[in-house]
Write an enzyme that holds these catalytic residues in place. Structure first.
Site, short mmCIF file in Angstrom:
data_model
loop_
_atom_site.label_atom_id
_atom_site.label_comp_id
_atom_site.label_asym_id
_atom_site.label_seq_id
_atom_site.Cartn_x
_atom_site.Cartn_y
_atom_site.Cartn_z
N ASP A 21 0.60 -1.26 -0.09
CA ASP A 21 -0.03 0.06 -0.25
C ASP A 21 0.93 1.21 -0.03
O ASP A 21 1.70 1.48 0.92
CB ASP A 21 -0.93 -0.08 1.32
CG ASP A 21 -1.78 1.25 1.26
OD1 ASP A 21 -2.06 1.96 0.35
OD2 ASP A 21 -2.44 1.35 2.37
N ASN A 23 -0.31 4.50 -0.19
CA ASN A 23 -0.78 5.90 0.11
C ASN A 23 -1.70 5.49 1.58
O ASN A 23 -2.29 6.62 1.87
CB ASN A 23 -1.84 6.38 -0.91
CG ASN A 23 -3.16 5.64 -1.12
OD1 ASN A 23 -3.18 4.59 -0.44
ND2 ASN A 23 -4.08 5.83 -2.01
N ASP A 25 -4.26 3.69 2.63
CA ASP A 25 -5.66 3.50 2.60
C ASP A 25 -6.17 2.18 2.79
O ASP A 25 -7.24 1.87 2.83
CB ASP A 25 -6.57 4.01 1.52
CG ASP A 25 -6.11 3.32 0.24
OD1 ASP A 25 -5.26 2.43 0.25
OD2 ASP A 25 -6.62 3.40 -0.75
N ASP A 29 -1.42 -0.89 -3.96
CA ASP A 29 -1.53 -0.10 -5.05
C ASP A 29 -0.62 -0.07 -6.15
O ASP A 29 0.63 -0.65 -5.68
CB ASP A 29 -2.05 1.28 -4.70
CG ASP A 29 -1.09 1.79 -3.62
OD1 ASP A 29 -0.12 1.71 -3.69
OD2 ASP A 29 -1.82 2.43 -2.81
N ASP A 98 -3.51 -9.26 -16.79
CA ASP A 98 -4.43 -10.17 -16.76
C ASP A 98 -5.64 -10.00 -18.06
O ASP A 98 -5.90 -8.74 -17.75
CB ASP A 98 -5.09 -10.20 -15.39
CG ASP A 98 -5.46 -11.60 -14.81
OD1 ASP A 98 -6.16 -12.30 -15.41
OD2 ASP A 98 -4.83 -11.90 -13.72
N ASP A 199 -7.09 -15.25 -18.37
CA ASP A 199 -8.21 -15.86 -17.63
C ASP A 199 -9.07 -16.66 -17.99
O ASP A 199 -9.68 -16.27 -19.15
CB ASP A 199 -8.85 -14.66 -16.91
CG ASP A 199 -9.65 -15.06 -15.72
OD1 ASP A 199 -9.11 -15.46 -14.94
OD2 ASP A 199 -10.87 -14.83 -16.02
N GLU A 256 -4.75 -19.49 -18.41
CA GLU A 256 -5.19 -20.35 -17.62
C GLU A 256 -6.17 -21.43 -18.18
O GLU A 256 -7.33 -21.02 -18.78
CB GLU A 256 -6.11 -19.42 -16.60
CG GLU A 256 -6.45 -20.17 -15.29
CD GLU A 256 -7.73 -19.64 -14.63
OE1 GLU A 256 -7.73 -19.68 -13.54
OE2 GLU A 256 -8.51 -19.04 -15.19
N HIS A 328 -3.14 -17.12 -6.63
CA HIS A 328 -4.44 -16.10 -5.95
C HIS A 328 -5.60 -17.15 -5.77
O HIS A 328 -6.57 -16.53 -5.24
CB HIS A 328 -4.72 -14.76 -6.64
CG HIS A 328 -5.23 -15.21 -7.93
ND1 HIS A 328 -4.54 -15.67 -8.99
CD2 HIS A 328 -6.36 -14.79 -8.49
CE1 HIS A 328 -5.36 -15.84 -9.91
NE2 HIS A 328 -6.60 -15.07 -9.80
N ASP A 329 -5.66 -18.05 -6.30
CA ASP A 329 -6.64 -19.07 -6.52
C ASP A 329 -6.51 -20.26 -5.62
O ASP A 329 -7.56 -20.92 -5.35
CB ASP A 329 -7.27 -19.32 -7.86
CG ASP A 329 -7.85 -18.43 -8.38
OD1 ASP A 329 -8.31 -17.40 -8.18
OD2 ASP A 329 -7.67 -18.47 -9.92
C1 GLC Z 1 -10.02 -17.21 -12.97
C2 GLC Z 1 -9.37 -16.27 -11.93
C3 GLC Z 1 -10.18 -16.24 -10.69
C4 GLC Z 1 -11.37 -15.49 -11.15
C5 GLC Z 1 -12.01 -16.57 -12.39
C6 GLC Z 1 -12.98 -15.78 -12.90
O1 GLC Z 1 -10.10 -18.55 -12.53
O2 GLC Z 1 -7.86 -16.75 -11.57
O3 GLC Z 1 -9.45 -15.36 -9.58
O4 GLC Z 1 -12.49 -15.91 -10.12
O5 GLC Z 1 -11.20 -16.72 -13.49
O6 GLC Z 1 -12.60 -14.68 -13.54
CA CA Z 2 -3.42 2.25 -1.21
#
Ligand code: GLC
Ligand code: CA
Length: 559
Positions: A21, A23, A25, A29, A98, A199, A256, A328-329
């Protein structure tokens, strides 16, 4: 295979909301990312993948885009983005974005116009279908639970959303939609980004008959993936996308891709594939439950090892996959792939080594390089993720108690990987001076960047050596381009493989078991290139080697 500019690179995924972060908040970012570019450079990173930073209502954390041409105000401005590109370039770091083009947000102008006039031009941008006898057009369950069809208000039609209802699927059959998407992709490439992570792309081709399938769960619905699996002709869309955008820019793209048709590997990611690469999810899908997280299986070492070996052998000479431990999933690899006795510093180094030295391009996920772990939450309200909330409810519906359902989330929640990056032992792990948008993992005092920077035995210091070895002029031919050959395949505890390029041979040996292992080598070890313990050049018995539990060794072997 033909050599490509990106083969020798190391990539790193940033989840912008939780990285840094700038700034105060409480939300990560672009300014925060810029601050940390030197950190990434020092680690040895060449490519940064930014999870979505576009304007979004954040129903699915930015994977619901309401304007492809602007930056979410939470993250900064387009000027900040341009500065990020420029600062990254100075450090020889490429940025990839992405690309979320299976669906957009229901707040996107196209969808708003479609709702205003369902039979008009914009209605054709989406899948608006008539219901059947007062029911949705078919019995599909969306990825996030519930029907994949939602009523278009004021009509007898429904729109398709394979993910949340706030993520309407874009109609790829409509050439105007395709052209608009291609224009957008080119706009970003012309700005100077190096490519995209793409994605959920397998979903863009639908079976336009939208047939019903046999229900496969207690809700009486069936997974929408069934329909996608039997849809034919995705290749035409992907070929057109590539020819109109990626190819003229020599972009690096990583797909993906789940549920690809068998034998489509080269078509997708061969020398002339639709994408440069795609993630190898073979180990990740091992723990997918039939009905949800509540019936997911623990990963077992033998299966995990076999999944990786099979996919390495399967793509040898044909494709160059992208290898990940987590993203992240997914839950944190340190809490998932390591047996309980190895969930420690040495284990994390071992896991990193066997993954990063595989054939393919490594993608690190933020925090992996310091061994970040899953995060315990005390209540479902501490979770933000739409998928987690749905899975929690699914577990309750299946008869689990709240405590049990929470335990299930602890194991599988996507938020495990989305807690703020642990930069230091200061308040909020040094991530923000404000109130973090998501809970900081309680273990930040033990696991953080700053402390690890000052410790030559830390996970971070080890990752730097590991990356440097992979990229070193002497060894990159082996680790980047060399052949992959499994070794000690029958062992219940050892994960081992060779990387071979001509006369140069490296052997990677890792002991995931609880006992010491004595291994008889088929050739002489000449030198230790890397080890996660104090072992300093000590190779007394050259053709027989002892491995302590959680020990990993990278050896130069006789030619
Ligand atoms: C992909 C992303 C996931 C998202 C999904 C819908 O699997 O990695 O985070 O929820 O697509 O866009
Ligand atoms: Ca921020």
């Amino acid at each position: 295979m033909q050599k490509k500019w990106w083969h020798e690179k190391i990539a790193y995924q940033i989840y912008p909301k939780s990285f840094m972060d700038g700034n105060g908040d409480g939300i990560g970012d672009l300014a925060g990312i810029i601050e940390k570019l030197d950190y990434l450079k020092e680690l040895g990173i060449d490519i940064v993948w930014l999870s979505p930073v576009y304007q979004s209502p954040f129903v699915d954390q930015g994977y619901d885009i309401s304007d492809y041409y602007s930056i979410a105000e939470e993250f900064g401005t387009m000027e900040d983005f341009d500065r990020l590109l420029e600062e990254a370039k100075k450090r020889n770091i490429d940025i990839i974005m992405d690309l979320v083009i299976n669906h957009c947000s229901d707040r996107h102008e196209w969808f708003q116009k479609a709702l205003a006039e369902p039979d008009g031009e914009y209605g054709e941008y989406f899948y608006f279908e008539k219901g059947k006898d007062g029911n949705p057009p078919s019995n599909y369950r969306s990825y996030f639970g519930g029907s994949a069809w939602e009523k278009v208000p004021g009509t007898d039609k429904y729109y398709l959303h394979m993910f949340a209802k706030e993520q309407p699927d874009l109609n790829w059959e409509n050439p105007v939609v395709r052209q608009k998407l291609f224009d957008m992709v080119n706009w970003w490439l012309e700005k100077g980004i190096a490519g995209f992570r793409i994605d959920a792309i397998i979903n863009i081709k639908k079976d336009l008959n939208f047939p019903d399938f046999e229900p496969d769960g207690p809700d009486g619905l069936c997974a929408c993936t069934k329909m996608v699996e039997q849809a034919e002709g995705i290749g035409e869309f992907l070929g057109e996308l590539k020819e109109n955008t990626f190819a003229p820019h020599d972009a690096f793209t990583v797909g993906e891709v789940f549920n690809m048709k068998e034998d489509a590997l080269e078509e997708f990611v061969g020398d002339n594939g639709y994408f440069s690469s795609m993630f190898d999810f073979a180990p990740h899908i091992l723990s997918m439950g039939k009905n949800g997280w509540y019936d997911a299986k623990d990963i077992n070492f033998a299966q995990w090892k076999k999944a990786i070996i099979d996919s390495q052998l399967n793509c040898q000479g044909k494709a160059y996959l992208a290898n990940i431990i987590e993203n992240h999933d997914e839950p944190r690899g340190a809490s998932r792939y390591l047996p309980a006795h190895a969930r420690n510093k040495e284990g994390v180094k071992m896991l990193g080594t066997v993954s990063l030295l595989l054939r393919g391009i490594p993608f690190l996920y933020q925090g992996q390089e310091i061994g970040m772990t899953n995060c315990r939450m005390s209540d479902i309200s501490e979770y933000d993720d739409i998928d987690t909330r749905n899975q929690y409810q699914t577990a309750l519906d299946a008869g689990f108690s709240k405590e049990e359902a929470l335990k299930i989330c602890y194991k599988y929640s996507r938020d495990n990987a989305r807690t703020p990056m642990q930069w230091s032992s200061e308040e909020n792990a040094g991530f923000t001076g404000g109130r973090p948008w998501m809970k900081v993992n309680d273990n930040y005092k033990e696991i953080n960047v700053k402390d690890q920077q000052g410790d030559k035995n830390s996970v971070l210091s080890y990752y730097k050596k590991l990356i440097a070895l992979r990229k070193s002029p002497e060894w990159k031919d082996v680790f980047v381009y060399g052949e992959f050959v499994p070794e000690f395949e029958e062992s219940d505890n050892v994960f081992a493989y060779w990387r071979i390029s001509g006369e140069k041979k490296a052997l990677i040996l890792a002991n995931f078991g609880m006992e010491k292992e004595t291994l008889k080598l088929s050739a002489c070890a000449k030198e230790i290139l890397l080890c996660n313990r104090e072992r300093a050049g000590n190779l007394k018995v050259k053709d027989c080697i002892e491995l302590e539990p959680s020990e990993v060794l990278v050896l130069r072997m006789e030619a």
